[in-house]
Design a protein around this motif. Structure first.
Motif, PDB file in Angstrom:
ATOM      1  N   ILE A   1      11.959   5.668  -8.084  1.00 37.46           N
ATOM      2  CA  ILE A   1      10.600   5.837  -7.578  1.00 37.46           C
ATOM      3  C   ILE A   1       9.693   4.780  -8.192  1.00 37.46           C
ATOM      4  O   ILE A   1       9.733   4.556  -9.408  1.00 37.46           O
ATOM      5  N   MET A   2       8.884   4.155  -7.366  1.00 39.76           N
ATOM      6  CA  MET A   2       7.885   3.230  -7.903  1.00 39.76           C
ATOM      7  C   MET A   2       6.852   4.033  -8.692  1.00 39.76           C
ATOM      8  O   MET A   2       6.552   5.181  -8.345  1.00 39.76           O
ATOM      9  N   ASP A   3       6.317   3.442  -9.769  1.00 37.94           N
ATOM     10  CA  ASP A   3       5.220   4.071 -10.488  1.00 37.94           C
ATOM     11  C   ASP A   3       4.037   4.182  -9.537  1.00 37.94           C
ATOM     12  O   ASP A   3       3.783   3.285  -8.730  1.00 37.94           O
ATOM     13  N   ARG A   4       3.310   5.294  -9.637  1.00 36.53           N
ATOM     14  CA  ARG A   4       2.205   5.562  -8.716  1.00 36.53           C
ATOM     15  C   ARG A   4       0.940   5.865  -9.513  1.00 36.53           C
ATOM     16  O   ARG A   4       0.970   6.634 -10.462  1.00 36.53           O
ATOM     17  N   GLU A   5      -0.151   5.268  -9.077  1.00 38.58           N
ATOM     18  CA  GLU A   5      -1.447   5.516  -9.703  1.00 38.58           C
ATOM     19  C   GLU A   5      -2.479   5.782  -8.599  1.00 38.58           C
ATOM     20  O   GLU A   5      -2.709   4.912  -7.760  1.00 38.58           O
ATOM     21  N   PRO A   6      -3.094   6.972  -8.599  1.00 33.88           N
ATOM     22  CA  PRO A   6      -4.137   7.234  -7.603  1.00 33.88           C
ATOM     23  C   PRO A   6      -5.307   6.268  -7.812  1.00 33.88           C
ATOM     24  O   PRO A   6      -5.658   5.937  -8.948  1.00 33.88           O
ATOM     25  N   THR A   7      -5.881   5.830  -6.723  1.00 36.91           N
ATOM     26  CA  THR A   7      -7.012   4.915  -6.798  1.00 36.91           C
ATOM     27  C   THR A   7      -7.884   5.111  -5.566  1.00 36.91           C
ATOM     28  O   THR A   7      -7.606   5.981  -4.733  1.00 36.91           O
ATOM     29  N   GLU A   8      -8.908   4.348  -5.452  1.00 35.43           N
ATOM     30  CA  GLU A   8      -9.754   4.308  -4.259  1.00 35.43           C
ATOM     31  C   GLU A   8      -9.953   2.859  -3.882  1.00 35.43           C
ATOM     32  O   GLU A   8      -9.985   1.984  -4.751  1.00 35.43           O
ATOM     33  N   VAL A   9     -10.065   2.599  -2.590  1.00 35.68           N
ATOM     34  CA  VAL A   9     -10.336   1.247  -2.120  1.00 35.68           C
ATOM     35  C   VAL A   9     -11.583   1.272  -1.252  1.00 35.68           C
ATOM     36  O   VAL A   9     -11.897   2.277  -0.610  1.00 35.68           O
ATOM     37  N   GLU A  10     -12.283   0.167  -1.274  1.00 36.30           N
ATOM     38  CA  GLU A  10     -13.485   0.033  -0.463  1.00 36.30           C
ATOM     39  C   GLU A  10     -13.141  -0.665   0.844  1.00 36.30           C
ATOM     40  O   GLU A  10     -12.464  -1.693   0.850  1.00 36.30           O
ATOM     41  N   THR A  11     -13.579  -0.086   1.936  1.00 37.31           N
ATOM     42  CA  THR A  11     -13.467  -0.728   3.240  1.00 37.31           C
ATOM     43  C   THR A  11     -14.877  -1.009   3.716  1.00 37.31           C
ATOM     44  O   THR A  11     -15.852  -0.546   3.108  1.00 37.31           O
ATOM     45  N   LYS A  12     -15.001  -1.737   4.790  1.00 34.80           N
ATOM     46  CA  LYS A  12     -16.346  -1.984   5.307  1.00 34.80           C
ATOM     47  C   LYS A  12     -16.977  -0.696   5.861  1.00 34.80           C
ATOM     48  O   LYS A  12     -18.166  -0.640   6.104  1.00 34.80           O
ATOM     49  N   TYR A  13     -16.159   0.357   6.005  1.00 33.56           N
ATOM     50  CA  TYR A  13     -16.663   1.632   6.511  1.00 33.56           C
ATOM     51  C   TYR A  13     -16.942   2.642   5.399  1.00 33.56           C
ATOM     52  O   TYR A  13     -17.570   3.658   5.633  1.00 33.56           O
ATOM     53  N   GLY A  14     -16.437   2.380   4.196  1.00 35.68           N
ATOM     54  CA  GLY A  14     -16.637   3.300   3.089  1.00 35.68           C
ATOM     55  C   GLY A  14     -15.394   3.383   2.206  1.00 35.68           C
ATOM     56  O   GLY A  14     -14.441   2.620   2.377  1.00 35.68           O
ATOM     57  N   THR A  15     -15.419   4.321   1.281  1.00 35.41           N
ATOM     58  CA  THR A  15     -14.341   4.477   0.301  1.00 35.41           C
ATOM     59  C   THR A  15     -13.211   5.338   0.858  1.00 35.41           C
ATOM     60  O   THR A  15     -13.457   6.359   1.497  1.00 35.41           O
ATOM     61  N   VAL A  16     -11.971   4.913   0.571  1.00 35.70           N
ATOM     62  CA  VAL A  16     -10.788   5.646   1.007  1.00 35.70           C
ATOM     63  C   VAL A  16      -9.882   5.867  -0.200  1.00 35.70           C
ATOM     64  O   VAL A  16      -9.674   4.960  -1.008  1.00 35.70           O
ATOM     65  N   LYS A  17      -9.354   7.066  -0.313  1.00 38.37           N
ATOM     66  CA  LYS A  17      -8.372   7.347  -1.365  1.00 38.37           C
ATOM     67  C   LYS A  17      -7.088   6.596  -1.044  1.00 38.37           C
ATOM     68  O   LYS A  17      -6.719   6.443   0.124  1.00 38.37           O
ATOM     69  N   ALA A  18      -6.414   6.141  -2.104  1.00 38.42           N
ATOM     70  CA  ALA A  18      -5.199   5.354  -1.931  1.00 38.42           C
ATOM     71  C   ALA A  18      -4.284   5.579  -3.134  1.00 38.42           C
ATOM     72  O   ALA A  18      -4.654   6.248  -4.094  1.00 38.42           O
ATOM     73  N   ASN A  19      -3.105   5.005  -3.055  1.00 36.70           N
ATOM     74  CA  ASN A  19      -2.170   4.995  -4.168  1.00 36.70           C
ATOM     75  C   ASN A  19      -1.758   3.555  -4.428  1.00 36.70           C
ATOM     76  O   ASN A  19      -1.457   2.807  -3.499  1.00 36.70           O
ATOM     77  N   LYS A  20      -1.745   3.202  -5.701  1.00 34.76           N
ATOM     78  CA  LYS A  20      -1.268   1.890  -6.125  1.00 34.76           C
ATOM     79  C   LYS A  20       0.138   2.090  -6.675  1.00 34.76           C
ATOM     80  O   LYS A  20       0.352   2.934  -7.547  1.00 34.76           O
ATOM     81  N   PHE A  21       1.104   1.350  -6.146  1.00 32.15           N
ATOM     82  CA  PHE A  21       2.501   1.476  -6.542  1.00 32.15           C
ATOM     83  C   PHE A  21       2.942   0.205  -7.250  1.00 32.15           C
ATOM     84  O   PHE A  21       2.498  -0.894  -6.904  1.00 32.15           O
ATOM     85  N   SER A  22       3.848   0.373  -8.235  1.00 29.67           N
ATOM     86  CA  SER A  22       4.393  -0.802  -8.914  1.00 29.67           C
ATOM     87  C   SER A  22       5.844  -0.549  -9.299  1.00 29.67           C
ATOM     88  O   SER A  22       6.258   0.586  -9.557  1.00 29.67           O
ATOM     89  N   TYR A  23       6.588  -1.638  -9.305  1.00 29.00           N
ATOM     90  CA  TYR A  23       7.979  -1.641  -9.733  1.00 29.00           C
ATOM     91  C   TYR A  23       8.206  -3.016 -10.337  1.00 29.00           C
ATOM     92  O   TYR A  23       8.312  -4.006  -9.606  1.00 29.00           O
ATOM     93  N   GLY A  24       8.205  -3.082 -11.664  1.00 32.01           N
ATOM     94  CA  GLY A  24       8.275  -4.385 -12.313  1.00 32.01           C
ATOM     95  C   GLY A  24       7.066  -5.209 -11.925  1.00 32.01           C
ATOM     96  O   GLY A  24       5.928  -4.763 -12.070  1.00 32.01           O
ATOM     97  N   ASP A  25       7.296  -6.391 -11.366  1.00 34.81           N
ATOM     98  CA  ASP A  25       6.179  -7.248 -10.958  1.00 34.81           C
ATOM     99  C   ASP A  25       5.776  -7.058  -9.494  1.00 34.81           C
ATOM    100  O   ASP A  25       4.933  -7.781  -8.978  1.00 34.81           O
ATOM    101  N   ILE A  26       6.355  -6.075  -8.837  1.00 41.35           N
ATOM    102  CA  ILE A  26       6.013  -5.793  -7.436  1.00 41.35           C
ATOM    103  C   ILE A  26       4.917  -4.739  -7.407  1.00 41.35           C
ATOM    104  O   ILE A  26       5.043  -3.680  -8.017  1.00 41.35           O
ATOM    105  N   GLU A  27       3.833  -5.021  -6.693  1.00 42.66           N
ATOM    106  CA  GLU A  27       2.727  -4.072  -6.556  1.00 42.66           C
ATOM    107  C   GLU A  27       2.314  -3.963  -5.098  1.00 42.66           C
ATOM    108  O   GLU A  27       2.371  -4.940  -4.363  1.00 42.66           O
ATOM    109  N   LYS A  28       1.920  -2.755  -4.711  1.00 42.77           N
ATOM    110  CA  LYS A  28       1.373  -2.551  -3.373  1.00 42.77           C
ATOM    111  C   LYS A  28       0.448  -1.347  -3.389  1.00 42.77           C
ATOM    112  O   LYS A  28       0.550  -0.484  -4.250  1.00 42.77           O
ATOM    113  N   THR A  29      -0.443  -1.321  -2.425  1.00 39.42           N
ATOM    114  CA  THR A  29      -1.403  -0.228  -2.296  1.00 39.42           C
ATOM    115  C   THR A  29      -1.264   0.371  -0.915  1.00 39.42           C
ATOM    116  O   THR A  29      -1.117  -0.348   0.076  1.00 39.42           O
ATOM    117  N   SER A  30      -1.304   1.693  -0.866  1.00 38.01           N
ATOM    118  CA  SER A  30      -1.166   2.404   0.396  1.00 38.01           C
ATOM    119  C   SER A  30      -2.311   3.401   0.534  1.00 38.01           C
ATOM    120  O   SER A  30      -2.555   4.206  -0.379  1.00 38.01           O
TER     121      SER A  30
END
Length: 139
Positions: free
Chosen positions: A86-115
């Motif tokens: 399982i990739m490490d998961r950290e809850p976060t929020e991201v800003e869009t031009k429409y407002g704030t959205v809840k998201a998850n930041k994932f990492s595995y070694g040097d690989i990172e992605k946000t969903s």
């Protein structure tokens, strides 16, 4: 990165409607399944059928088996213990031009992605009267 064990429950169903399977998936997810899905397959004599698959923790297994037997025509299933990475998961929020959205930041070694969290993106899309694609494209 985390590693753990997860249980995979599977059964083949050849006499159950799509509506029943959809209802069952909702029950399984509500009861704690980590994931649940069905896939079209062909069984003996080329009969069309579905393979129902459920991923769960061992302490959830018994309740999920009961749901499968209660809500489908299944009379048996296969159980497999599976190693999972399982990739490490950290809850976060991201800003869009429409407002704030809840998201998850994932990492595995040097690989990172946000969903983006679907329910948060959907709620913002409804609030701003835009398509959910607009939310996903603008963060």
């Amino acid at each position: 990165m985390a590693k753990d064990k997860i249980i995979l429950l599977e059964t083949n169903i050849d006499d159950c409607s799509g509506e029943v399977l959809g209802f069952t998936l909702d029950k399984l997810i509500s009861a704690g399944a980590r994931d649940a899905w069905y896939s079209p397959i062909y069984m003996k004599k080329n009969r069309p059928a579905y393979a129902l698959s459920v991923m769960c923790k061992e302490d959830e297994e018994e309740e999920l088996i009961k749901i499968i037997f209660k809500h489908t025509s299944a009379v048996g299933l296969r159980r497999t213990e599976v190693d999972r990475v399982i990739m490490d998961r950290e809850p976060t929020e991201v800003e869009t031009k429409y407002g704030t959205v809840k998201a998850n930041k994932f990492s595995y070694g040097d690989i990172e992605k946000t969903s983006l969290e679907y329910s948060s993106a959907a709620a913002l899309a409804d609030e701003k009267d835009v398509s959910i694609n607009d939310i996903y494209k603008n963060y």
